[in-house]
Structure formats: C-alpha cells, structure tokens
Design an enzyme around this catalytic site. Structure first.
Site, short mmCIF file in Angstrom:
data_model
loop_
_atom_site.label_atom_id
_atom_site.label_comp_id
_atom_site.label_asym_id
_atom_site.label_seq_id
_atom_site.Cartn_x
_atom_site.Cartn_y
_atom_site.Cartn_z
N GLU A 22 119.41 31.55 115.58
CA GLU A 22 120.56 32.47 115.60
C GLU A 22 121.58 31.95 114.60
O GLU A 22 121.62 30.75 114.31
CB GLU A 22 121.18 32.49 117.01
CG GLU A 22 122.24 33.54 117.24
CD GLU A 22 122.72 33.58 118.68
OE1 GLU A 22 123.67 34.33 118.98
OE2 GLU A 22 122.13 32.86 119.53
N GLU B 152 119.33 25.75 101.56
CA GLU B 152 119.25 25.73 103.03
C GLU B 152 120.19 26.76 103.65
O GLU B 152 119.84 27.40 104.65
CB GLU B 152 119.59 24.33 103.54
CG GLU B 152 118.47 23.31 103.35
CD GLU B 152 117.28 23.55 104.26
OE1 GLU B 152 117.43 24.29 105.25
OE2 GLU B 152 116.20 23.00 103.99
N GLU C 104 118.57 29.65 106.03
CA GLU C 104 118.90 29.70 107.46
C GLU C 104 119.85 30.83 107.82
O GLU C 104 119.89 31.23 109.00
CB GLU C 104 119.50 28.37 107.90
CG GLU C 104 118.50 27.22 107.85
CD GLU C 104 118.97 25.97 108.54
OE1 GLU C 104 118.13 25.13 108.86
OE2 GLU C 104 120.19 25.84 108.78
N PRO D 159 122.50 4.79 111.03
CA PRO D 159 121.04 4.67 111.15
C PRO D 159 120.44 5.45 112.31
O PRO D 159 119.24 5.75 112.30
CB PRO D 159 120.82 3.16 111.33
CG PRO D 159 122.03 2.53 110.73
CD PRO D 159 123.16 3.47 111.01
N GLY E 13 121.66 23.49 107.30
CA GLY E 13 121.27 22.38 106.43
C GLY E 13 119.83 22.01 106.62
O GLY E 13 119.13 22.55 107.48
#
Length: 206
Positions: free
Chosen positions: A130, A77, A81, A98, A61
């Site tokens: 990885e 993403e 990745e 938060p 992500g």
C-alpha cells in the site's frame, strides 16, 4: 610504471584482488518525499508487503544495484514502490547501525524530496502492499531535561504516533544533532529517525 611494496603494477594488483577479503555491507536508499497542501506537510509512506517488518509503514526505498549511484537507486525505488517518477532528491544522512536490519549488515543513504508541483498520485508496486500520504504534526516538548519531538502521522485510514529524542550527533561537530527513537516503534527499521531528519529539512525549505 609505478609498483607497490609487493612489486605489483596496478593492473597486476587488480587482477589478484580478492573482493571477498573484506566484509561488504549491503547498501540501500530510502526517500522521505513530502507534499504540501494548505501549508500542511504530508509524507509518502508505503506498507511493507514482505519480511522483514511485514505490514509496517516505511519510507519508500530499497537496495542499490551494482551499476547505480545512490541517487539513481532512490529515484528508481520511489518509482517502483509508488509509481511517482522523475523527482529531485537530496542526501540528508547515512544510517549505519550494525543492527538496523535483521537480514544482514545494511547501510542506508537517506534522501529528502519535495513533490510540490509534480504529479503525485501514489500507487503501490513492487514489494509495497500500500502507498499513501500521511499528514504530519510535530509537537516539541521537554521532559527531564531532554528535548523531545512527538510526531502524529494521519493517513490511509490510520493514525501513527512516535517520539524522538533530539541529541548531539555522535562524533559530529558542535551543533550537529541526531534523532533517537523513544518508546514503541511504529515505522520499519530506524525510519522514525530518518523521517525526523527529513522533517527538519522540509521545515528549512518552507
């Protein structure tokens, strides 16, 4: 022509609007992508190559770009990745504590994906050091009146263990549940909670 209480048209209002007037949290998209072999679920994880949580396994992500939808960001993403592209994604939750990210206020939209029948040979890229699949075993147990789920993730030469507590979702409807991490954290940020949610989604699919 409609005007607001200050006598402004919409065009005039937008021309004067200060986007910095209100806090603007960053937004990310995280993907729990599952693959099934011999009836056994496996989830795709990446090892973070940079701070924060460097060296820790996580769901693929990253940040949503200004002109992207969260769905587009999730798919991008995942491809950047892990090298896996053109996958379907389904929103399964929004995580907005938060303090979930030490960099700044970051709200993430979590996604579920099933890679069955697709070309799914992960290759780490971008900021992932990885990437690989981990077989999942989930064992329910009760302790002191609480419902717990113990997860074991086995892959890439490692075995990871974590537990979550099944609780009513804060502010939700009756029957809505959430997953709270218990004990030592082994995945980045709040990804134990995200993965537990995605695992429940995957079981519904199966």
């Amino acid at each position: 022509m409609l005007r607001d209480k200050n006598g402004l048209t919409e065009a005039e209002f937008l021309a004067r609007y200060d986007a910095g007037k209100y806090p603007r949290p960053s937004v990310t998209a995280d993907v729990a992508a599952f693959l099934h072999e011999d009836g056994k679920p496996r989830v795709l994880l990446v090892r973070r190559g940079g701070h924060p949580f460097i060296g820790t396994w996580a769901l693929p992500g990253g940040f949503v770009e200004p002109e992207e939808t969260v769905e587009t960001a999730a798919r991008r993403e995942l491809w950047e990745e892990t090298g896996i592209e053109n996958v379907p994604v389904r929103q399964i939750g929004t995580y907005s504590d938060p303090h979930r990210d030490p960099r700044t206020r970051v709200i993430t939209v979590a996604f579920y994906s099933c890679l069955d029948g697709l070309s799914a040979q992960p290759k780490a890229g971008d900021d992932a050091a990885e990437a690989g699949f981990f077989e999942i075993v989930c064992t329910p147990r009760a302790e002191s009146g609480e419902d717990l789920l113990d997860f074991t993730l086995d892959g890439c030469g490692e075995t990871l263990h974590f537990s979550v507590r099944v609780v009513p979702a804060p502010g939700g409807f009756e029957g809505d549940i959430a997953y709270e991490p218990v004990g030592e954290r082994v995945l980045a940020s709040d990804h134990e909670s995200l993965l537990a949610r995605a695992f429940a989604e995957d079981r519904k699919k199966g």
